[in-house]
Every structure is written in C-alpha cells, then in structure tokens.
Design an enzyme around this catalytic site. Structure first.
Site, short mmCIF file in Angstrom:
data_model
loop_
_atom_site.label_atom_id
_atom_site.label_comp_id
_atom_site.label_asym_id
_atom_site.label_seq_id
_atom_site.Cartn_x
_atom_site.Cartn_y
_atom_site.Cartn_z
N TYR A 14 0.83 -1.20 0.00
CA TYR A 14 0.00 0.00 0.00
C TYR A 14 0.87 1.26 0.00
O TYR A 14 1.70 1.44 0.89
CB TYR A 14 -0.91 -0.03 1.22
CG TYR A 14 -1.64 1.23 1.56
CD1 TYR A 14 -2.45 1.88 0.62
CD2 TYR A 14 -1.57 1.78 2.84
CE1 TYR A 14 -3.13 3.03 0.93
CE2 TYR A 14 -2.25 2.93 3.17
CZ TYR A 14 -3.03 3.56 2.22
OH TYR A 14 -3.71 4.71 2.55
N ILE A 25 -6.93 -4.97 8.09
CA ILE A 25 -8.09 -4.10 7.92
C ILE A 25 -9.07 -4.60 6.85
O ILE A 25 -10.19 -4.08 6.75
CB ILE A 25 -7.67 -2.64 7.61
CG1 ILE A 25 -7.02 -2.54 6.24
CG2 ILE A 25 -6.73 -2.13 8.68
CD1 ILE A 25 -6.76 -1.09 5.82
#
Length: 488
Positions: A152, A239
């Site tokens: 990410y 997440i």
C-alpha cells in the site's frame, strides 16, 4: 520563487519535505479525478474513480439500521438523554462499550476461531493513525520495518513521514505468484544491518492490498518463527479481514498464536485494524492497535490522545456492533455482494477482452495484468500506459510502481466504490480501449495463479530447518519451536 524559498526557511523540515508521498502516481491519479470527476448527468465524460479502496456495496443495510435506531446518533430526541455524558471529556481508554463491541466484531470476522480482549485495544484516527502509532511505539528514527512488495503506497506516509522510520522492501515477484521467499526475507533483513540500520519488525497486510489474496496458516506460522528467531516485531495489518468472499478462509495472526502450534514471544505480535474497509466507514476514522504487549498497549494509549475517535462515533459504532443480528447479516451479505461484483468484474468482463488478473478472494480491488500492452517492459512504459488510461479512458487506476511492485505492467483497480451503472460505464470504456488495442494482445503461455500468499522455502532454508540448533539465534526468545521440530 524567492518568496517560496523564504517560506520554506520559516517551516520545519517535516513540513517542507516530500515524505508524505504526494508525488506518487497513486496520489496523482486522485488529483486527476478531483479535477474532472465523473457524474452520470453533469459530467458523463469525466474520470471514474477506481483508485479508491472503499466498500459502498452494503450502505443500504447501514441506512436501514440507522432508521431503526436513531437514538444511536444521540442527535435525535430518543437519544438526547445520552448527549451530555458523551459530549464531555473521555479518557484515552475510549468508551468501554466501544472497545467491547470492536473486540467482539473482530472475533465474529474470525468466526470465533480467535478471541480478542477489549483491554488490549487502543484507538486511533483510522488505520493511518494506527500505523503511525505502532511505528512510534516500536521504532526510533532511522530504524526499519521490512514490508513485502507490492504494498500500500500510504505506508510510506503512515510509517515514515513523521516518525523517521525506514521501510525495506521484501521483493516478491509475479513469476512466483507473489509468494514470500526466505531468500527475499533474509536479503531484506540483512540490508539494514549492512547499512548500520536496525531492523525492528516485519509488516504484512493480510488480506493483501493490492493483491486481494490471503496468507495461508503455514505461512503465518513461518513468519512468526522468522520474526521470533530474529527477535523483531511482527505487525499484521488486517483491515480487510471481513472482505474475504471465497475460500480459502481468512486466518488472523491471533488464531495462529492461540493454537499454540508454535512457541512464540507474544510481546512481538501486534495487529492493526479498522472499520474503514470491512464496514465501509473511512470517514468515521476508526483505527485500532491491538497488541499482546502490555508496554505497547500502555504507550499507544497515551499516544491516542493525539487522534482519538470522537465519542459520538464510538457511541454509534458500539450500538451498531452490539446488534448481533445486524452484524451477522452484514458480514454474510457483504461477502456475497463482494463475490458477485468481483466475479462480474473479472470473469464476465475483463477476461472476455483478454485481461488477466491475479486470482484473488478478498479485498475491494483486483491486481490487473497489462504487461502485454507495454511497448517495452519498463516502468517508463508503464507510466506512458497509465497516462493513456487516465487521459483517454478517463479511469483512475493505480500503477504497480506506486505500490513498489518489482515488475512493470500491473495495475490495482478498485471495484466496490461505485454503483452498478458507474461500474458498467467503466467496464465499457475498458472494452472499447481493448478492442482498439487488440493487436497488442499477443497470446502467451497461460499463467496459473494461486489464491494465497505462501512462504516458499529455499533449499538452503530447508537444510537449516533440518538442523534446528543452527537456525536459532543465541538471542532467540524461543530455543526450539514446533515448526522447527516438524521440519526435522
């Protein structure tokens, strides 16, 4: 120009640095969308946002719950009696009912194969704040975390910008289906040592962003063994845990250490969680640090004063997550809708026009393979293609280079942040583009994708594992693990 230089002299080094990472194509794509956003009637030729990993497929369920439970917002007459107690000062622990509800929800996502203690939950302003918080707790400026690629792009901001922490890529490649190899782990771990940098931990994202794949249990066990052997932290960003929509099922690191198949130092294990992806609440800024280390819990609780979740949000979330019937329905329906959208997006559309994607079973995106469209296999050619996609196709997708991918030609495409009509328009643009570039799609050997990230052991590592004593460091907190004995 002179004025700009004078202003820079007045500001801090952090304020004037580019550590935030906004010069990345990942953020440039967002800027292109912001300057020309698609709208079905007002701007039908605008840029469609496919660079935002957001889950909007179940908002109708949230809306229905809110209509049935208006008191949860404390802004209606039915909930006004709670307003004063929620509006006044709250300590850094957060509302007890909030921590209890989040802990229970995390357990539901794991289908009760692991349990979570509310006392070990610290809150922060979204996963961004939680990532920075854990970096502050575990590392000093100049220390380093290992991060498997592709990863990410926001990690460069979250973990590095204000903390001074460094990120060392663990290079994973498409030729190996992005499996983590022991050679790559060892090389990455040796890199900071050679540069006189202290390696403090390994950060993984499970399920993976941007790959949309999950880690097998044996891989997680091996990573625990690796980090314990080197006495470094293992931080697991989970997440996307509730976005797993097909087999194999998601396995939290909490399940691994609770099974006691391997002996490990729990003080080295930490989980990052959020409700931004699983529930689709990025605007609520609900981030969680869950640590098995009491010292980290205590430190993070003090740091949370810089980014507490608002009490009103805590109260609303606690009320919602305490509704077992709603939560159970939401998790099941969300997975069902993600599976349907993913299937339509990949098998029924992209595959038909000759676009392959990494086979995935989680997340809000696909990892799209456009290597055949590159004029040459370089990152410069990837940028040329990306600009065509942004400027001509008017789609904001994210190039692999912004995720530190080691190979050009891969793109992350988000599919859950739009309604069906917008998705159909986006896919029609892709189809049109591919028909215009059909000659570039030269048939190649079919790739066999795997659905999960599995640790691939080199022959050198297998030899080491056969002799447990040589594998363990004299400083290791666990002299002989079950994983080592199993390999003997």
């Amino acid at each position: 120009m002179v004025l700009m230089l004078r202003n820079q002299e007045l500001l801090s080094k952090i304020a004037t640095s580019n550590g935030h990472g906004e010069d990345s194509p990942y953020f440039d794509g967002w800027k292109a969308y912001d300057s020309d956003p698609f709208h079905p009637t007002q701007n039908p030729e605008g840029v469609i946002q496919m660079g935002l990993a957001e889950n909007q497929l179940c908002f109708n369920l949230i809306h229905e719950w809110l209509l049935k439970n208006p008191e949860a917002s404390i802004c209606y007459s039915t909930g006004a009696a709670e307003f004063r107690d929620i509006a006044i000062f709250q300590d850094y622990h957060g509302l007890p009912e909030f921590r209890e509800a989040v802990a229970e929800f995390m357990g539901k996502v794991e289908e009760e194969r692991a349990s979570f203690d509310p006392a070990w939950i610290d809150e922060s302003g979204g996963a961004t704040g939680a990532n920075e918080m854990i970096a502050f707790c575990l590392a000093d400026p100049g220390d380093a975390f290992l991060v498997p690629t592709p990863y990410y792009p926001g990690f460069d901001r979250d973990l590095r910008w204000r903390t001074g922490v460094k990120l060392i890529p663990v290079v994973c490649e498409s030729s190996n289906d992005y499996q983590i190899t022991i050679e790559a782990l060892e090389a990455a771990y040796e890199t900071p040592q050679e540069a006189d940098i202290k390696g403090k931990g390994l950060l993984i994202t499970n399920p993976s962003n941007p790959l949309g794949t999950i880690y097998y249990k044996d891989t997680l066990e091996a990573l625990v063994t690796f980090t314990n052997h080197n006495n470094i932290h293992l931080v697991c960003d989970e997440i996307y845990a509730a976005t797993v929509f097909s087999q194999p099922e998601f396995t939290s690191i909490a399940e691994i250490i609770e099974e006691d198949k391997i002996c490990c130092n729990r003080d080295l294990i930490h989980i990052i969680y959020s409700l931004s992806k699983d529930m689709g609440f990025p605007g609520f800024r609900v981030g969680i640090v869950y640590s098995y280390n009491d010292a980290v819990v205590s430190c993070a609780r003090k740091m949370s004063s810089f980014g507490l979740v608002s009490s009103q949000t805590q109260y609303l979330i606690a009320s919602m997550l305490a509704d077992d019937e709603f939560v159970d329905k939401f998790i099941v329906e969300s997975r069902k809708r993600l599976a349907m959208r993913h299937s339509f997006f990949t098998q029924r559309t992209l595959h038909q026009v000759g676009i392959n994607c990494l086979k995935s079973n989680a997340g809000l995106f696909v990892w799209m393979d456009l290597r055949r469209l590159l004029k040459e296999q370089t990152f410069e050619a990837e940028m040329v293609l990306w600009r065509v996609i942004i400027n001509e196709m008017k789609l904001n997708v994210s190039p692999g280079s912004s995720f530190n991918c080691s190979e050009p030609g891969w793109f992350r495409v988000c599919f859950a942040n739009m309604d069906d009509k917008t998705m159909e328009i986006a896919l029609s643009r892709i189809k049109t583009f591919m028909l215009q570039h059909r000659e570039a799609m030269v048939p190649k050997k079919k790739l066999c994708w795997q659905t999960s990230l599995r640790l691939s052991f080199s022959s050198r590592y297998e030899d080491i594992m056969k002799t447990p004593g040589s594998f363990m460091s004299p400083h290791s907190p666990i002299p002989h693990t079950p994983l080592v004995r199993d390999q003997a």
